[in-house]
Design a protein around this motif. Structure first.
Motif, PDB file in Angstrom:
ATOM      1  N   ARG A 178       0.832  -1.208   0.000  1.00 32.68           N
ATOM      2  CA  ARG A 178       0.000   0.000   0.000  1.00 32.68           C
ATOM      3  C   ARG A 178       0.873   1.267   0.000  1.00 32.68           C
ATOM      4  O   ARG A 178       0.514   2.286   0.581  1.00 32.68           O
ATOM      5  CB  ARG A 178      -0.988   0.002   1.163  1.00 32.68           C
ATOM      6  CG  ARG A 178      -1.952  -1.178   1.121  1.00 32.68           C
ATOM      7  CD  ARG A 178      -3.012  -1.141   2.203  1.00 32.68           C
ATOM      8  NE  ARG A 178      -3.916  -0.012   1.997  1.00 32.68           N
ATOM      9  CZ  ARG A 178      -4.059   0.984   2.861  1.00 32.68           C
ATOM     10  NH1 ARG A 178      -3.329   1.021   3.964  1.00 32.68           N
ATOM     11  NH2 ARG A 178      -4.917   1.955   2.626  1.00 32.68           N
ATOM     12  N   ILE A 179       1.992   1.183  -0.679  1.00 38.11           N
ATOM     13  CA  ILE A 179       2.870   2.340  -0.867  1.00 38.11           C
ATOM     14  C   ILE A 179       2.745   2.770  -2.321  1.00 38.11           C
ATOM     15  O   ILE A 179       3.035   1.995  -3.238  1.00 38.11           O
ATOM     16  CB  ILE A 179       4.333   1.992  -0.538  1.00 38.11           C
ATOM     17  CG1 ILE A 179       4.448   1.542   0.923  1.00 38.11           C
ATOM     18  CG2 ILE A 179       5.238   3.189  -0.813  1.00 38.11           C
ATOM     19  CD1 ILE A 179       5.798   0.952   1.274  1.00 38.11           C
ATOM     20  N   ARG A 180       2.291   3.990  -2.527  1.00 42.76           N
ATOM     21  CA  ARG A 180       2.130   4.526  -3.876  1.00 42.76           C
ATOM     22  C   ARG A 180       3.398   5.277  -4.275  1.00 42.76           C
ATOM     23  O   ARG A 180       3.965   6.021  -3.466  1.00 42.76           O
ATOM     24  CB  ARG A 180       0.929   5.466  -3.944  1.00 42.76           C
ATOM     25  CG  ARG A 180      -0.388   4.764  -3.655  1.00 42.76           C
ATOM     26  CD  ARG A 180      -1.586   5.671  -3.829  1.00 42.76           C
ATOM     27  NE  ARG A 180      -1.560   6.801  -2.918  1.00 42.76           N
ATOM     28  CZ  ARG A 180      -1.392   8.081  -3.286  1.00 42.76           C
ATOM     29  NH1 ARG A 180      -1.210   8.388  -4.568  1.00 42.76           N
ATOM     30  NH2 ARG A 180      -1.399   9.042  -2.399  1.00 42.76           N
ATOM     31  N   VAL A 181       3.822   5.096  -5.515  1.00 44.07           N
ATOM     32  CA  VAL A 181       5.024   5.764  -6.021  1.00 44.07           C
ATOM     33  C   VAL A 181       4.667   6.436  -7.348  1.00 44.07           C
ATOM     34  O   VAL A 181       4.240   5.783  -8.293  1.00 44.07           O
ATOM     35  CB  VAL A 181       6.182   4.766  -6.235  1.00 44.07           C
ATOM     36  CG1 VAL A 181       7.466   5.527  -6.583  1.00 44.07           C
ATOM     37  CG2 VAL A 181       6.392   3.903  -4.996  1.00 44.07           C
ATOM     38  N   ASN A 182       4.836   7.734  -7.402  1.00 43.57           N
ATOM     39  CA  ASN A 182       4.543   8.518  -8.600  1.00 43.57           C
ATOM     40  C   ASN A 182       5.687   9.477  -8.890  1.00 43.57           C
ATOM     41  O   ASN A 182       6.509   9.769  -8.018  1.00 43.57           O
ATOM     42  CB  ASN A 182       3.246   9.308  -8.414  1.00 43.57           C
ATOM     43  CG  ASN A 182       2.025   8.415  -8.392  1.00 43.57           C
ATOM     44  OD1 ASN A 182       1.644   7.842  -9.404  1.00 43.57           O
ATOM     45  ND2 ASN A 182       1.394   8.290  -7.229  1.00 43.57           N
ATOM     46  N   ALA A 183       5.721   9.964 -10.110  1.00 42.31           N
ATOM     47  CA  ALA A 183       6.716  10.959 -10.515  1.00 42.31           C
ATOM     48  C   ALA A 183       6.014  12.208 -11.016  1.00 42.31           C
ATOM     49  O   ALA A 183       4.880  12.161 -11.503  1.00 42.31           O
ATOM     50  CB  ALA A 183       7.630  10.407 -11.600  1.00 42.31           C
ATOM     51  N   ILE A 184       6.709  13.324 -10.900  1.00 41.78           N
ATOM     52  CA  ILE A 184       6.297  14.578 -11.530  1.00 41.78           C
ATOM     53  C   ILE A 184       7.436  15.012 -12.434  1.00 41.78           C
ATOM     54  O   ILE A 184       8.595  15.034 -12.023  1.00 41.78           O
ATOM     55  CB  ILE A 184       6.013  15.679 -10.495  1.00 41.78           C
ATOM     56  CG1 ILE A 184       4.837  15.294  -9.606  1.00 41.78           C
ATOM     57  CG2 ILE A 184       5.741  17.017 -11.185  1.00 41.78           C
ATOM     58  CD1 ILE A 184       4.605  16.258  -8.453  1.00 41.78           C
ATOM     59  N   SER A 185       7.096  15.333 -13.683  1.00 38.73           N
ATOM     60  CA  SER A 185       8.089  15.865 -14.618  1.00 38.73           C
ATOM     61  C   SER A 185       7.785  17.340 -14.871  1.00 38.73           C
ATOM     62  O   SER A 185       6.947  17.671 -15.715  1.00 38.73           O
ATOM     63  CB  SER A 185       8.077  15.081 -15.935  1.00 38.73           C
ATOM     64  OG  SER A 185       8.722  13.843 -15.787  1.00 38.73           O
ATOM     65  N   PRO A 186       8.456  18.233 -14.148  1.00 44.48           N
ATOM     66  CA  PRO A 186       8.242  19.659 -14.397  1.00 44.48           C
ATOM     67  C   PRO A 186       8.869  20.075 -15.721  1.00 44.48           C
ATOM     68  O   PRO A 186       9.881  19.524 -16.156  1.00 44.48           O
ATOM     69  CB  PRO A 186       8.970  20.341 -13.227  1.00 44.48           C
ATOM     70  CG  PRO A 186       9.219  19.259 -12.222  1.00 44.48           C
ATOM     71  CD  PRO A 186       9.356  18.006 -13.020  1.00 44.48           C
ATOM     72  N   GLY A 187       8.266  21.061 -16.352  1.00 43.92           N
ATOM     73  CA  GLY A 187       8.890  21.734 -17.478  1.00 43.92           C
ATOM     74  C   GLY A 187       9.650  22.942 -16.968  1.00 43.92           C
ATOM     75  O   GLY A 187      10.375  22.858 -15.968  1.00 43.92           O
ATOM     76  N   TRP A 188       9.475  24.069 -17.626  1.00 42.97           N
ATOM     77  CA  TRP A 188      10.147  25.302 -17.217  1.00 42.97           C
ATOM     78  C   TRP A 188       9.429  25.852 -15.992  1.00 42.97           C
ATOM     79  O   TRP A 188       8.340  26.399 -16.076  1.00 42.97           O
ATOM     80  CB  TRP A 188      10.117  26.305 -18.364  1.00 42.97           C
ATOM     81  CG  TRP A 188      10.848  27.594 -18.098  1.00 42.97           C
ATOM     82  CD1 TRP A 188      11.336  28.048 -16.910  1.00 42.97           C
ATOM     83  CD2 TRP A 188      11.160  28.602 -19.054  1.00 42.97           C
ATOM     84  NE1 TRP A 188      11.943  29.262 -17.057  1.00 42.97           N
ATOM     85  CE2 TRP A 188      11.843  29.634 -18.367  1.00 42.97           C
ATOM     86  CE3 TRP A 188      10.917  28.735 -20.433  1.00 42.97           C
ATOM     87  CZ2 TRP A 188      12.283  30.789 -19.018  1.00 42.97           C
ATOM     88  CZ3 TRP A 188      11.362  29.875 -21.065  1.00 42.97           C
ATOM     89  CH2 TRP A 188      12.041  30.893 -20.372  1.00 42.97           C
ATOM     90  N   ILE A 189      10.066  25.700 -14.845  1.00 49.16           N
ATOM     91  CA  ILE A 189       9.558  26.256 -13.594  1.00 49.16           C
ATOM     92  C   ILE A 189      10.532  27.330 -13.160  1.00 49.16           C
ATOM     93  O   ILE A 189      11.675  27.038 -12.803  1.00 49.16           O
ATOM     94  CB  ILE A 189       9.426  25.176 -12.501  1.00 49.16           C
ATOM     95  CG1 ILE A 189       8.543  24.023 -12.980  1.00 49.16           C
ATOM     96  CG2 ILE A 189       8.888  25.793 -11.219  1.00 49.16           C
ATOM     97  CD1 ILE A 189       7.111  24.380 -13.270  1.00 49.16           C
ATOM     98  N   GLU A 190      10.091  28.564 -13.212  1.00 45.02           N
ATOM     99  CA  GLU A 190      10.980  29.685 -12.901  1.00 45.02           C
ATOM    100  C   GLU A 190      11.074  29.876 -11.388  1.00 45.02           C
ATOM    101  O   GLU A 190      10.078  30.170 -10.717  1.00 45.02           O
ATOM    102  CB  GLU A 190      10.458  30.969 -13.557  1.00 45.02           C
ATOM    103  CG  GLU A 190      11.342  32.181 -13.319  1.00 45.02           C
ATOM    104  CD  GLU A 190      12.773  31.965 -13.784  1.00 45.02           C
ATOM    105  OE1 GLU A 190      13.684  32.227 -12.982  1.00 45.02           O
ATOM    106  OE2 GLU A 190      12.963  31.513 -14.936  1.00 45.02           O
ATOM    107  N   THR A 191      12.283  29.705 -10.856  1.00 45.46           N
ATOM    108  CA  THR A 191      12.496  29.866  -9.417  1.00 45.46           C
ATOM    109  C   THR A 191      13.212  31.169  -9.087  1.00 45.46           C
ATOM    110  O   THR A 191      13.460  31.454  -7.917  1.00 45.46           O
ATOM    111  CB  THR A 191      13.306  28.679  -8.850  1.00 45.46           C
ATOM    112  OG1 THR A 191      14.566  28.610  -9.522  1.00 45.46           O
ATOM    113  CG2 THR A 191      12.555  27.370  -9.048  1.00 45.46           C
TER     114      THR A 191
END
Length: 250
Positions: A178-191
Protein backbone atom coordinates in the motif's frame (compact mmCIF):
# COMPACT_ATOMS: atom_id res chain seq x y z
CA UNK A 1 -8.48 22.22 -3.41
CA UNK A 2 -8.56 20.15 -0.22
CA UNK A 3 -5.10 19.75 1.32
CA UNK A 4 -4.94 16.52 3.31
CA UNK A 5 -1.53 16.55 5.03
CA UNK A 6 -2.37 17.58 8.62
CA UNK A 7 -0.03 15.90 11.16
CA UNK A 8 1.57 13.72 8.50
CA UNK A 9 5.35 13.18 8.54
CA UNK A 10 6.73 14.49 5.24
CA UNK A 11 10.38 14.29 4.18
CA UNK A 12 11.53 16.63 1.40
CA UNK A 13 14.98 16.41 -0.15
CA UNK A 14 16.64 19.39 -1.79
CA UNK A 15 14.67 21.65 0.55
CA UNK A 16 17.25 24.43 0.61
CA UNK A 17 16.04 26.40 -2.41
CA UNK A 18 13.75 26.55 -5.44
CA UNK A 19 10.94 24.03 -5.71
CA UNK A 20 12.13 22.17 -2.60
CA UNK A 21 11.87 25.28 -0.45
CA UNK A 22 8.35 26.02 -1.71
CA UNK A 23 7.33 22.44 -1.01
CA UNK A 24 8.69 22.70 2.52
CA UNK A 25 6.87 25.97 3.20
CA UNK A 26 3.60 24.70 1.71
CA UNK A 27 3.49 21.39 3.56
CA UNK A 28 4.41 23.09 6.84
CA UNK A 29 1.72 25.75 6.27
CA UNK A 30 -0.92 23.05 5.90
CA UNK A 31 0.02 21.28 9.12
CA UNK A 32 2.48 18.59 8.06
CA UNK A 33 5.47 17.66 10.20
CA UNK A 34 8.25 18.41 7.74
CA UNK A 35 11.67 16.76 7.73
CA UNK A 36 14.01 18.71 5.47
CA UNK A 37 17.20 17.50 3.79
CA UNK A 38 19.75 19.31 1.66
CA UNK A 39 23.46 19.21 0.91
CA UNK A 40 23.89 22.98 1.34
CA UNK A 41 23.71 23.79 5.04
CA UNK A 42 23.31 27.57 4.76
CA UNK A 43 20.52 27.31 2.21
CA UNK A 44 18.77 24.70 4.33
CA UNK A 45 19.04 26.91 7.41
CA UNK A 46 17.34 29.71 5.49
CA UNK A 47 14.41 27.45 4.65
CA UNK A 48 14.19 26.33 8.26
CA UNK A 49 14.14 29.95 9.46
CA UNK A 50 11.34 30.83 7.05
CA UNK A 51 9.25 27.99 8.46
CA UNK A 52 10.11 28.93 12.03
CA UNK A 53 8.93 32.50 11.38
CA UNK A 54 5.54 30.97 10.56
CA UNK A 55 5.49 29.36 13.98
CA UNK A 56 6.46 25.81 12.97
CA UNK A 57 9.56 23.91 14.09
CA UNK A 58 10.81 21.58 11.32
CA UNK A 59 13.32 18.79 11.63
CA UNK A 60 16.30 19.10 9.33
CA UNK A 61 19.57 17.42 8.44
CA UNK A 62 22.45 18.13 6.07
CA UNK A 63 22.88 15.13 3.77
CA UNK A 64 24.90 14.56 0.60
CA UNK A 65 22.61 12.28 -1.41
CA UNK A 66 25.53 11.02 -3.51
CA UNK A 67 26.79 9.32 -0.31
CA UNK A 68 24.94 6.05 0.29
CA UNK A 69 26.15 5.81 3.88
CA UNK A 70 24.90 9.32 4.63
CA UNK A 71 21.44 8.38 3.33
CA UNK A 72 21.34 5.26 5.49
CA UNK A 73 22.37 7.27 8.56
CA UNK A 74 19.73 9.89 7.81
CA UNK A 75 16.93 7.33 7.88
CA UNK A 76 18.22 5.77 11.10
CA UNK A 77 18.07 9.26 12.60
CA UNK A 78 14.61 9.85 11.14
CA UNK A 79 13.17 6.65 12.57
CA UNK A 80 14.65 7.30 16.01
CA UNK A 81 13.32 10.87 15.95
CA UNK A 82 9.81 10.65 14.48
CA UNK A 83 9.22 6.90 14.31
CA UNK A 84 7.53 6.67 10.95
CA UNK A 85 7.23 8.42 7.59
CA UNK A 86 4.03 9.05 5.65
CA UNK A 87 5.36 10.91 2.60
CA UNK A 88 8.71 11.23 0.81
CA UNK A 89 9.27 13.83 -1.89
CA UNK A 90 12.53 13.13 -3.74
CA UNK A 91 13.21 16.62 -5.08
CA UNK A 92 17.00 16.96 -4.87
CA UNK A 93 19.00 16.95 -8.08
CA UNK A 94 21.32 18.89 -10.34
CA UNK A 95 22.76 18.85 -13.84
CA UNK A 96 25.97 19.58 -15.69
CA UNK A 97 25.78 21.19 -19.13
CA UNK A 98 28.87 20.06 -20.98
CA UNK A 99 29.75 18.45 -24.28
CA UNK A 100 29.50 14.68 -24.07
CA UNK A 101 33.01 14.54 -25.50
CA UNK A 102 34.34 16.52 -22.52
CA UNK A 103 32.13 15.16 -19.74
CA UNK A 104 34.29 13.19 -17.32
CA UNK A 105 33.35 9.90 -15.72
CA UNK A 106 33.48 11.65 -12.34
CA UNK A 107 31.01 14.30 -13.51
CA UNK A 108 28.69 11.67 -15.00
CA UNK A 109 28.80 9.69 -11.75
CA UNK A 110 28.17 12.76 -9.61
CA UNK A 111 24.92 13.51 -11.46
CA UNK A 112 23.69 9.92 -11.64
CA UNK A 113 24.65 9.12 -8.05
CA UNK A 114 22.82 12.14 -6.68
CA UNK A 115 19.78 12.24 -8.94
CA UNK A 116 19.06 8.59 -9.70
CA UNK A 117 20.85 6.49 -7.11
CA UNK A 118 20.01 8.99 -4.38
CA UNK A 119 16.33 8.85 -5.34
CA UNK A 120 16.37 5.05 -5.29
CA UNK A 121 18.11 4.80 -1.92
CA UNK A 122 15.87 7.39 -0.26
CA UNK A 123 12.77 5.71 -1.66
CA UNK A 124 13.93 2.29 -0.52
CA UNK A 125 14.71 3.47 3.00
CA UNK A 126 11.43 5.37 3.18
CA UNK A 127 9.54 2.30 1.97
CA UNK A 128 10.95 0.27 4.87
CA UNK A 129 9.35 2.70 7.32
CA UNK A 130 6.12 2.99 5.31
CA UNK A 131 5.78 -0.79 5.14
CA UNK A 132 5.87 -0.98 8.93
CA UNK A 133 3.17 1.70 9.11
CA UNK A 134 1.01 -0.03 6.50
CA UNK A 135 0.92 2.68 3.82
CA UNK A 136 2.77 5.64 2.32
CA UNK A 137 3.31 7.88 -0.67
CA UNK A 138 6.52 8.61 -2.57
CA UNK A 139 6.85 11.34 -5.20
CA UNK A 140 9.98 11.46 -7.36
CA UNK A 141 10.81 14.71 -9.16
CA UNK A 142 11.82 13.77 -12.69
CA UNK A 143 11.79 16.29 -15.56
CA UNK A 144 10.53 16.82 -19.08
CA UNK A 145 14.22 16.26 -19.90
CA UNK A 146 13.33 12.59 -19.56
CA UNK A 147 11.27 13.09 -22.73
CA UNK A 148 13.14 15.79 -24.68
CA UNK A 149 16.54 17.47 -24.47
CA UNK A 150 18.77 20.42 -25.15
CA UNK A 151 22.34 19.73 -26.30
CA UNK A 152 25.02 18.73 -23.80
CA UNK A 153 22.70 17.47 -21.06
CA UNK A 154 23.27 13.72 -21.33
CA UNK A 155 23.92 12.99 -17.65
CA UNK A 156 20.91 14.98 -16.44
CA UNK A 157 18.59 13.51 -19.09
CA UNK A 158 19.73 9.98 -18.29
CA UNK A 159 19.18 10.50 -14.59
CA UNK A 160 15.68 11.88 -15.07
CA UNK A 161 14.73 9.19 -17.56
CA UNK A 162 15.93 6.67 -15.02
CA UNK A 163 13.73 8.24 -12.35
CA UNK A 164 10.64 7.83 -14.54
CA UNK A 165 11.44 4.13 -15.08
CA UNK A 166 12.35 3.65 -11.42
CA UNK A 167 9.00 5.13 -10.43
CA UNK A 168 6.82 2.66 -12.28
CA UNK A 169 9.05 -0.25 -11.22
CA UNK A 170 8.80 0.69 -7.53
CA UNK A 171 5.06 1.32 -7.82
CA UNK A 172 4.60 -2.30 -8.93
CA UNK A 173 6.98 -3.72 -6.31
CA UNK A 174 5.54 -1.70 -3.41
CA UNK A 175 1.88 -1.87 -4.36
CA UNK A 176 1.16 -4.87 -2.10
CA UNK A 177 2.47 -2.80 0.83
CA UNK A 178 0.00 0.00 0.00
CA UNK A 179 2.87 2.34 -0.87
CA UNK A 180 2.13 4.53 -3.88
CA UNK A 181 5.02 5.76 -6.02
CA UNK A 182 4.54 8.52 -8.60
CA UNK A 183 6.72 10.96 -10.51
CA UNK A 184 6.30 14.58 -11.53
CA UNK A 185 8.09 15.86 -14.62
CA UNK A 186 8.24 19.66 -14.40
CA UNK A 187 8.89 21.73 -17.48
CA UNK A 188 10.15 25.30 -17.22
CA UNK A 189 9.56 26.26 -13.59
CA UNK A 190 10.98 29.68 -12.90
CA UNK A 191 12.50 29.87 -9.42
CA UNK A 192 14.17 33.25 -9.90
CA UNK A 193 12.67 36.64 -10.78
CA UNK A 194 9.44 35.82 -12.59
CA UNK A 195 8.95 39.44 -13.61
CA UNK A 196 12.11 39.36 -15.71
CA UNK A 197 10.68 36.77 -18.09
CA UNK A 198 9.92 37.90 -21.64
CA UNK A 199 6.57 37.68 -23.37
CA UNK A 200 8.03 35.14 -25.81
CA UNK A 201 8.98 32.95 -22.84
CA UNK A 202 5.34 32.77 -21.83
CA UNK A 203 3.89 32.47 -25.34
CA UNK A 204 5.92 29.38 -26.24
CA UNK A 205 3.76 27.49 -23.72
CA UNK A 206 0.21 26.48 -24.74
CA UNK A 207 -0.79 27.51 -21.20
CA UNK A 208 0.51 31.01 -22.10
CA UNK A 209 2.83 31.28 -19.12
CA UNK A 210 6.02 29.90 -17.63
CA UNK A 211 5.55 27.63 -14.63
CA UNK A 212 5.95 28.55 -10.97
CA UNK A 213 7.01 26.40 -7.99
CA UNK A 214 3.41 26.47 -6.71
CA UNK A 215 2.40 24.49 -9.81
CA UNK A 216 4.58 21.64 -8.57
CA UNK A 217 3.38 22.08 -4.99
CA UNK A 218 -0.22 21.53 -6.08
CA UNK A 219 0.78 18.45 -8.07
CA UNK A 220 2.54 17.04 -5.00
CA UNK A 221 -0.51 17.70 -2.83
CA UNK A 222 -2.60 15.72 -5.30
CA UNK A 223 -0.22 12.77 -5.48
CA UNK A 224 0.32 12.56 -1.72
CA UNK A 225 -3.35 12.81 -0.75
CA UNK A 226 -4.33 9.41 0.71
CA UNK A 227 -7.76 9.76 -0.91
CA UNK A 228 -6.05 9.45 -4.31
CA UNK A 229 -5.04 5.86 -3.65
CA UNK A 230 -5.90 4.77 -7.20
CA UNK A 231 -3.04 6.86 -8.60
CA UNK A 232 0.31 5.08 -8.63
CA UNK A 233 3.07 4.44 -11.14
CA UNK A 234 2.26 7.59 -13.09
CA UNK A 235 4.49 10.34 -14.45
CA UNK A 236 2.58 13.61 -14.18
CA UNK A 237 3.97 16.09 -16.71
CA UNK A 238 3.53 19.66 -15.46
CA UNK A 239 4.92 21.82 -18.25
CA UNK A 240 2.20 24.14 -19.52
CA UNK A 241 1.84 21.89 -22.55
CA UNK A 242 5.33 22.61 -23.85
CA UNK A 243 6.21 18.99 -24.64
CA UNK A 244 3.00 18.71 -26.69
CA UNK A 245 3.90 21.62 -28.97
CA UNK A 246 5.72 21.06 -32.24
CA UNK A 247 8.19 23.87 -32.95
CA UNK A 248 9.54 24.61 -36.42
CA UNK A 249 12.34 27.06 -37.07
CA UNK A 250 11.41 29.69 -39.68
Amino acid sequence: MKINVQNRNVMITGAGAGIGRQLALAYAKHGANVILVDKQEEALRQTVQLIQHAGVEPLWRVVDLSDANAIAACFVWLESTVGHLDILINNAGFGITKSLFDLTIEEWDSVLNTNLRGTFLCAREAAKLMKKAGAGAIVNLASTRALMSEPDTEAYAASKGGIVALTHAMAVSLGPDRIRVNAISPGWIETGDYEQLREIDHRQHPAQRVGKPDDIVRACFYLTDPDNDFVTGTNLVVDGGMTSKMIYEE
